[in-house]
Scaffold this active site. Sequence first.
Site, short mmCIF file in Angstrom:
data_model
loop_
_atom_site.label_atom_id
_atom_site.label_comp_id
_atom_site.label_asym_id
_atom_site.label_seq_id
_atom_site.Cartn_x
_atom_site.Cartn_y
_atom_site.Cartn_z
N ASN A 352 0.85 -1.20 0.00
CA ASN A 352 0.00 0.00 0.00
C ASN A 352 0.88 1.25 0.00
O ASN A 352 1.36 1.69 1.04
CB ASN A 352 -0.92 -0.02 1.23
CG ASN A 352 -1.94 1.09 1.19
OD1 ASN A 352 -1.70 2.20 1.64
ND2 ASN A 352 -3.11 0.76 0.67
N GLY A 395 -1.96 1.62 5.04
CA GLY A 395 -0.69 2.24 4.69
C GLY A 395 -0.84 3.66 4.19
O GLY A 395 -1.88 4.29 4.35
N ARG A 397 -1.28 4.96 1.25
CA ARG A 397 -2.41 5.23 0.35
C ARG A 397 -3.71 5.30 1.14
O ARG A 397 -4.55 6.17 0.89
CB ARG A 397 -2.52 4.18 -0.75
CG ARG A 397 -3.57 4.54 -1.81
CD ARG A 397 -3.73 3.46 -2.88
NE ARG A 397 -4.52 3.95 -4.00
CZ ARG A 397 -5.85 3.90 -4.07
NH1 ARG A 397 -6.55 3.39 -3.07
NH2 ARG A 397 -6.48 4.36 -5.13
N CYS A 398 -3.88 4.38 2.09
CA CYS A 398 -5.09 4.38 2.90
C CYS A 398 -5.26 5.69 3.66
O CYS A 398 -6.38 6.15 3.88
CB CYS A 398 -5.05 3.23 3.91
SG CYS A 398 -5.07 1.58 3.20
N MET A 399 -4.15 6.30 4.07
CA MET A 399 -4.20 7.49 4.92
C MET A 399 -4.35 8.78 4.13
O MET A 399 -4.29 9.87 4.71
CB MET A 399 -2.93 7.59 5.77
CG MET A 399 -2.79 6.51 6.81
SD MET A 399 -1.48 6.92 7.99
CE MET A 399 -0.06 7.08 6.91
#
Length: 407
Positions: A352, A395, A397-399
């Site tokens: 990610n 990760g 990208r998620c954040m």
Amino acid sequence: MSILVRSEINELKTVLLHRPGEEIENLTPEYLDRLLFDDIPWLEKAQSEHDAFANVLRDNGVEVLYLHELMSEVIDDQGIRDKFISQFIEEADVLNPHMIQRITTFLNNIKDTKELVRKTMSGIKKDELPIGNFKEVELSDLVDNEYPFITDPMPNLYFTRDPFASIGDKISLHRMYSVTRGRETIYAEYIFKYHPRFKDTKKVYDRDFPFSLEGGDVLNLSDEVLAVGISQRTSPQGLQRLAKEIFFNTEGNKINTILGFNIPKSRAYMHLDTVFTQVDYNKFTIHPQIQGPLKVFEITKGEDEKLVINEVNMELEKVLAKHLHRDDIVLIPCGGGDYITSQREQWNDGSNTLCIRPGEVVVYSRNYVTNKILEENGVKIYVVPSSELSRGRGGPRCMSMPLVREE
């Protein structure tokens, strides 16, 4: 333009983040499952790591916006503030009318709008709002007597990727898979309805649609191709509704193909972006266990407002080569393909990554094996500390929710 994202890798110009707050400290072991966490991050360290993440983006010329700040600007208007408080309480499933009045008074007494927004995010504890003796007592008040919160905290908010997704110059505002995360989308609803900078943004999905869809499953592979994971969190019905909205109910879309990736329905493979992200024009990080033949649904626009759905079974490399019109696709396996290493670093979101421009990505420090392999493949990495942020199972990208990338 307030929203413009047609790629996963074009230079990132504006991004939305949420700095973890008191909602993290309101996690307790007995309620982790309820709140979709596996562990309890140390807030002070998590905030320090998040600040480092934001500074890497700023150092690379990215405008960083914060969710609570945008929302506080929206509710500077008293009428919108009153409406938000009422809707927040309703969506928190507070049933006792006397309790509703007490919560309304409690929130109205918070004069600073940023503090008010943060309080709705962190959760309202019973000892902050003494229950007292009511003329009317709801059965739910008695049944849930041991539960410490009147309104639940929202610890998943720092994963801003999920409540909505930027698709071209529009947004997809989501119905979340779980009740726990359902209330997170209220902030995006108000921002895209009332904030002066974002209120004219068109939508291709809305939070009142009946089927779950989450942003971690939405990847802009090109201006013409959108990838969507059919996962634990995104239903096939949600994907089909999104496709119909894009193809038939909105104007100005360049997308002509939507690829539905059927991925395992498990916590470790929560979203498509936990097993697969783009890092350069032809390079992708992947979890090795999705390298084999995949079930992929090619969805295109048919006649009479009907979708054309073609099921194909082929390796990921061939799917990408076909739809990106490239014959030089490179798949970079998380953990180098070693089973133990890949499982460990996959759990900590080694696949990610957040691409800030072609060939340059933000990664977690703890995934050192995958990070080394990325560098060996010519990818420049920006390493951020991750001992606490990674405990939320998401990760870089998620954040992050990109709002603008260069065309």
